[in-house]
Design a protein around this motif. Structure first.
Motif, PDB file in Angstrom:
ATOM      1  N   LEU A 101      23.284 -67.518  -8.693  1.00 58.60           N
ATOM      2  CA  LEU A 101      22.793 -66.776  -9.859  1.00 58.60           C
ATOM      3  C   LEU A 101      22.997 -65.274  -9.693  1.00 58.60           C
ATOM      4  O   LEU A 101      23.438 -64.588 -10.623  1.00 58.60           O
ATOM      5  N   ILE A 102      22.677 -64.759  -8.516  1.00 59.47           N
ATOM      6  CA  ILE A 102      22.829 -63.323  -8.277  1.00 59.47           C
ATOM      7  C   ILE A 102      24.289 -62.912  -8.402  1.00 59.47           C
ATOM      8  O   ILE A 102      24.613 -61.853  -8.962  1.00 59.47           O
ATOM      9  N   GLN A 103      25.184 -63.763  -7.912  1.00 57.49           N
ATOM     10  CA  GLN A 103      26.617 -63.471  -8.044  1.00 57.49           C
ATOM     11  C   GLN A 103      27.029 -63.425  -9.510  1.00 57.49           C
ATOM     12  O   GLN A 103      27.804 -62.552  -9.930  1.00 57.49           O
ATOM     13  N   GLN A 104      26.504 -64.349 -10.312  1.00 56.16           N
ATOM     14  CA  GLN A 104      26.821 -64.347 -11.741  1.00 56.16           C
ATOM     15  C   GLN A 104      26.306 -63.073 -12.405  1.00 56.16           C
ATOM     16  O   GLN A 104      27.009 -62.456 -13.214  1.00 56.16           O
ATOM     17  N   TRP A 105      25.091 -62.683 -12.092  1.00 59.79           N
ATOM     18  CA  TRP A 105      24.539 -61.455 -12.678  1.00 59.79           C
ATOM     19  C   TRP A 105      25.336 -60.230 -12.242  1.00 59.79           C
ATOM     20  O   TRP A 105      25.607 -59.340 -13.047  1.00 59.79           O
ATOM     21  N   ASN A 106      25.710 -60.201 -10.971  1.00 60.07           N
ATOM     22  CA  ASN A 106      26.500 -59.062 -10.472  1.00 60.07           C
ATOM     23  C   ASN A 106      27.854 -58.971 -11.163  1.00 60.07           C
ATOM     24  O   ASN A 106      28.440 -57.887 -11.271  1.00 60.07           O
ATOM     25  N   ASN A 107      28.343 -60.119 -11.640  1.00 60.27           N
ATOM     26  CA  ASN A 107      29.622 -60.153 -12.355  1.00 60.27           C
ATOM     27  C   ASN A 107      29.448 -59.931 -13.857  1.00 60.27           C
ATOM     28  O   ASN A 107      30.410 -60.090 -14.622  1.00 60.27           O
ATOM     29  N   GLY A 108      28.243 -59.617 -14.264  1.00 62.59           N
ATOM     30  CA  GLY A 108      27.990 -59.346 -15.671  1.00 62.59           C
ATOM     31  C   GLY A 108      27.813 -60.573 -16.533  1.00 62.59           C
ATOM     32  O   GLY A 108      27.870 -60.484 -17.765  1.00 62.59           O
ATOM     33  N   GLN A 109      27.590 -61.723 -15.922  1.00 63.59           N
ATOM     34  CA  GLN A 109      27.445 -62.965 -16.671  1.00 63.59           C
ATOM     35  C   GLN A 109      25.990 -63.219 -17.035  1.00 63.59           C
ATOM     36  O   GLN A 109      25.065 -62.733 -16.373  1.00 63.59           O
ATOM     37  N   SER A 110      25.792 -64.019 -18.071  1.00 64.02           N
ATOM     38  CA  SER A 110      24.457 -64.422 -18.520  1.00 64.02           C
ATOM     39  C   SER A 110      24.420 -65.948 -18.545  1.00 64.02           C
ATOM     40  O   SER A 110      24.732 -66.568 -19.575  1.00 64.02           O
ATOM     41  N   PRO A 111      24.072 -66.585 -17.435  1.00 65.20           N
ATOM     42  CA  PRO A 111      24.171 -68.042 -17.360  1.00 65.20           C
ATOM     43  C   PRO A 111      23.222 -68.758 -18.306  1.00 65.20           C
ATOM     44  O   PRO A 111      22.127 -68.269 -18.612  1.00 65.20           O
ATOM     45  N   THR A 112      23.672 -69.908 -18.799  1.00 63.83           N
ATOM     46  CA  THR A 112      22.826 -70.789 -19.600  1.00 63.83           C
ATOM     47  C   THR A 112      22.274 -71.872 -18.690  1.00 63.83           C
ATOM     48  O   THR A 112      23.030 -72.587 -18.014  1.00 63.83           O
ATOM     49  N   LEU A 113      20.949 -71.995 -18.659  1.00 66.55           N
ATOM     50  CA  LEU A 113      20.277 -72.926 -17.759  1.00 66.55           C
ATOM     51  C   LEU A 113      19.432 -73.896 -18.572  1.00 66.55           C
ATOM     52  O   LEU A 113      18.728 -73.490 -19.499  1.00 66.55           O
TER      53      LEU A 113
ATOM     54  N   THR B 190       7.278 -78.097  -5.935  1.00 69.78           N
ATOM     55  CA  THR B 190       7.101 -77.996  -7.387  1.00 69.78           C
ATOM     56  C   THR B 190       8.333 -78.473  -8.141  1.00 69.78           C
ATOM     57  O   THR B 190       9.455 -78.091  -7.820  1.00 69.78           O
ATOM     58  N   ARG B 191       8.102 -79.318  -9.144  1.00 65.77           N
ATOM     59  CA  ARG B 191       9.154 -79.751 -10.063  1.00 65.77           C
ATOM     60  C   ARG B 191       9.454 -78.599 -11.009  1.00 65.77           C
ATOM     61  O   ARG B 191       8.557 -78.051 -11.652  1.00 65.77           O
ATOM     62  N   MET B 192      10.728 -78.212 -11.092  1.00 65.16           N
ATOM     63  CA  MET B 192      11.129 -77.071 -11.908  1.00 65.16           C
ATOM     64  C   MET B 192      12.374 -77.411 -12.705  1.00 65.16           C
ATOM     65  O   MET B 192      13.263 -78.119 -12.213  1.00 65.16           O
ATOM     66  N   SER B 193      12.443 -76.879 -13.923  1.00 63.12           N
ATOM     67  CA  SER B 193      13.678 -77.012 -14.685  1.00 63.12           C
ATOM     68  C   SER B 193      14.692 -75.998 -14.173  1.00 63.12           C
ATOM     69  O   SER B 193      14.344 -75.031 -13.482  1.00 63.12           O
ATOM     70  N   ARG B 194      15.927 -76.201 -14.517  1.00 61.29           N
ATOM     71  CA  ARG B 194      16.956 -75.217 -14.151  1.00 61.29           C
ATOM     72  C   ARG B 194      16.593 -73.830 -14.696  1.00 61.29           C
ATOM     73  O   ARG B 194      16.810 -72.824 -14.030  1.00 61.29           O
ATOM     74  N   TYR B 195      16.048 -73.803 -15.895  1.00 64.31           N
ATOM     75  CA  TYR B 195      15.672 -72.516 -16.506  1.00 64.31           C
ATOM     76  C   TYR B 195      14.543 -71.863 -15.713  1.00 64.31           C
ATOM     77  O   TYR B 195      14.560 -70.650 -15.473  1.00 64.31           O
ATOM     78  N   GLU B 196      13.557 -72.660 -15.299  1.00 65.82           N
ATOM     79  CA  GLU B 196      12.453 -72.117 -14.502  1.00 65.82           C
ATOM     80  C   GLU B 196      12.937 -71.608 -13.149  1.00 65.82           C
ATOM     81  O   GLU B 196      12.422 -70.611 -12.625  1.00 65.82           O
ATOM     82  N   ILE B 197      13.935 -72.286 -12.572  1.00 64.65           N
ATOM     83  CA  ILE B 197      14.521 -71.806 -11.322  1.00 64.65           C
ATOM     84  C   ILE B 197      15.143 -70.429 -11.540  1.00 64.65           C
ATOM     85  O   ILE B 197      14.957 -69.511 -10.736  1.00 64.65           O
ATOM     86  N   GLY B 198      15.880 -70.284 -12.630  1.00 69.74           N
ATOM     87  CA  GLY B 198      16.480 -68.992 -12.944  1.00 69.74           C
ATOM     88  C   GLY B 198      15.426 -67.911 -13.107  1.00 69.74           C
ATOM     89  O   GLY B 198      15.601 -66.771 -12.636  1.00 69.74           O
ATOM     90  N   GLN B 199      14.306 -68.238 -13.759  1.00 68.57           N
ATOM     91  CA  GLN B 199      13.222 -67.276 -13.924  1.00 68.57           C
ATOM     92  C   GLN B 199      12.636 -66.868 -12.572  1.00 68.57           C
ATOM     93  O   GLN B 199      12.322 -65.689 -12.346  1.00 68.57           O
TER      94      GLN B 199
END
Length: 290
Positions: free
Chosen positions: A173-185, A221-230
């Protein structure tokens, strides 16, 4: 032999030492297995699919424990190269377990052996893999467990610093952000993510206690992909970390299991510490560096 007469120490082989989990198990040995010699193995040492060389190295080292983390783990690559995936994940594991027939061996498998239809899977639930990767892991599990000295860990998405800097879920995720990306989770795909430091500590505790059989080893903890990103985003105060919420219903691609959350009560009863949630692990590490 792996011992010398002045300072006899058992030797542990740890495969996949250049990967995320394997590298952390090697590092954690200094704290949790200081009486052991460690040989961390990666492809630069030798190829585990070269069976004659693997046997030669094994017979030379005479290890007392094998922790097998190496795998072909990219689901897309496994789907496009099923024969290679099966050879690496199933056949090489089977060969290594045969070499280790008289000693303990721990094999790392995955929560993806389940189809994700209900979540909170226990060790008694029947695997129902959806992909080539998951199928090769499920098949390897059965081969390993045929030996009562051997152990299988099913784990989940893993965070932490890896030698390549691109293996932990947080690193990706950090690599995606550093590359200017906005991932969909996805908000409706659930796992029990864990930090590699917790995985490594638990691995050594179970290994040294000589516990065998199958265990689920994942985050609390059970987490969604979106919650992991948060949770990852929360550790990067002042940094732009955009994520978009998505749904599996909008996804077109390889089969994805909706909820492979793992029930870890069996292994938790044996550990000296509580398995942490991913958010707790990330927060603790943020405090250590600030």
């Amino acid at each position: 032999m792996n011992n010398d007469s002045d300072n006899p120490q058992p030797l542990a082989w740890i495969t996949g030492a250049s990967g995320l989990i394997g590298s952390h198990i090697v590092q954690a040995a200094a704290t949790y297995a200081s009486d052991w010699k460690i040989r961390g193995l990666s492809r630069k040492d030798f190829d585990l699919t070269d069976f004659p060389e693997t046997q030669r190295q094994f017979e030379r080292d005479d290890p007392s424990l094998v922790i097998h983390c190496a795998a072909m783990s990219d689901p897309t690559a496994c789907e496009s190269q099923p024969n290679e995936a099966r050879f690496i994940n199933r056949e090489a594991t089977f060969f290594l377990s045969g070499l280790a027939q008289d000693i303990p061996m721990i094999f790392f498998s995955t929560d993806l052996v389940f189809d994700g239809n209900h979540g909170q899977y226990t060790e008694e639930d029947e695997p129902s893999p959806l992909t080539v990767y998951a199928r090769t892991k499920a098949e390897a599990e059965q081969l390993v467990l045929a030996n009562p000295l051997h152990t299988v860990f099913r784990t989940s998405l893993t965070a932490g610093a890896s030698p390549s800097g691109a293996r932990g879920i947080d690193e990706v995720l950090i690599q995606q952000w550093n590359n200017g990306q906005s991932p969909t989770l996805f908000t409706d795909e659930y796992r029990c993510p864990i930090h590699a430091e917790a995985t490594a500590r638990a691995t050594w505790e179970i290994a040294l206690a000589k516990r065998t059989g199958i265990y689920h080893l994942a985050g609390a903890t059970r987490m969604s992909r979106y919650e992991i990103g948060q949770a990852v985003s929360a550790t990067r105060t002042g940094t732009d970390c955009p994520i978009h919420a998505g749904s599996l219903s909008e996804y077109n691609g390889l089969p994805r299991a909706a909820d492979t959350s793992l029930n870890c009560r069996k292994i938790q009863r044996l550990l000296s510490f509580r398995l942490p949630s991913l958010a707790d692990s990330l927060s603790q590490r943020q405090k250590q560096v600030t």
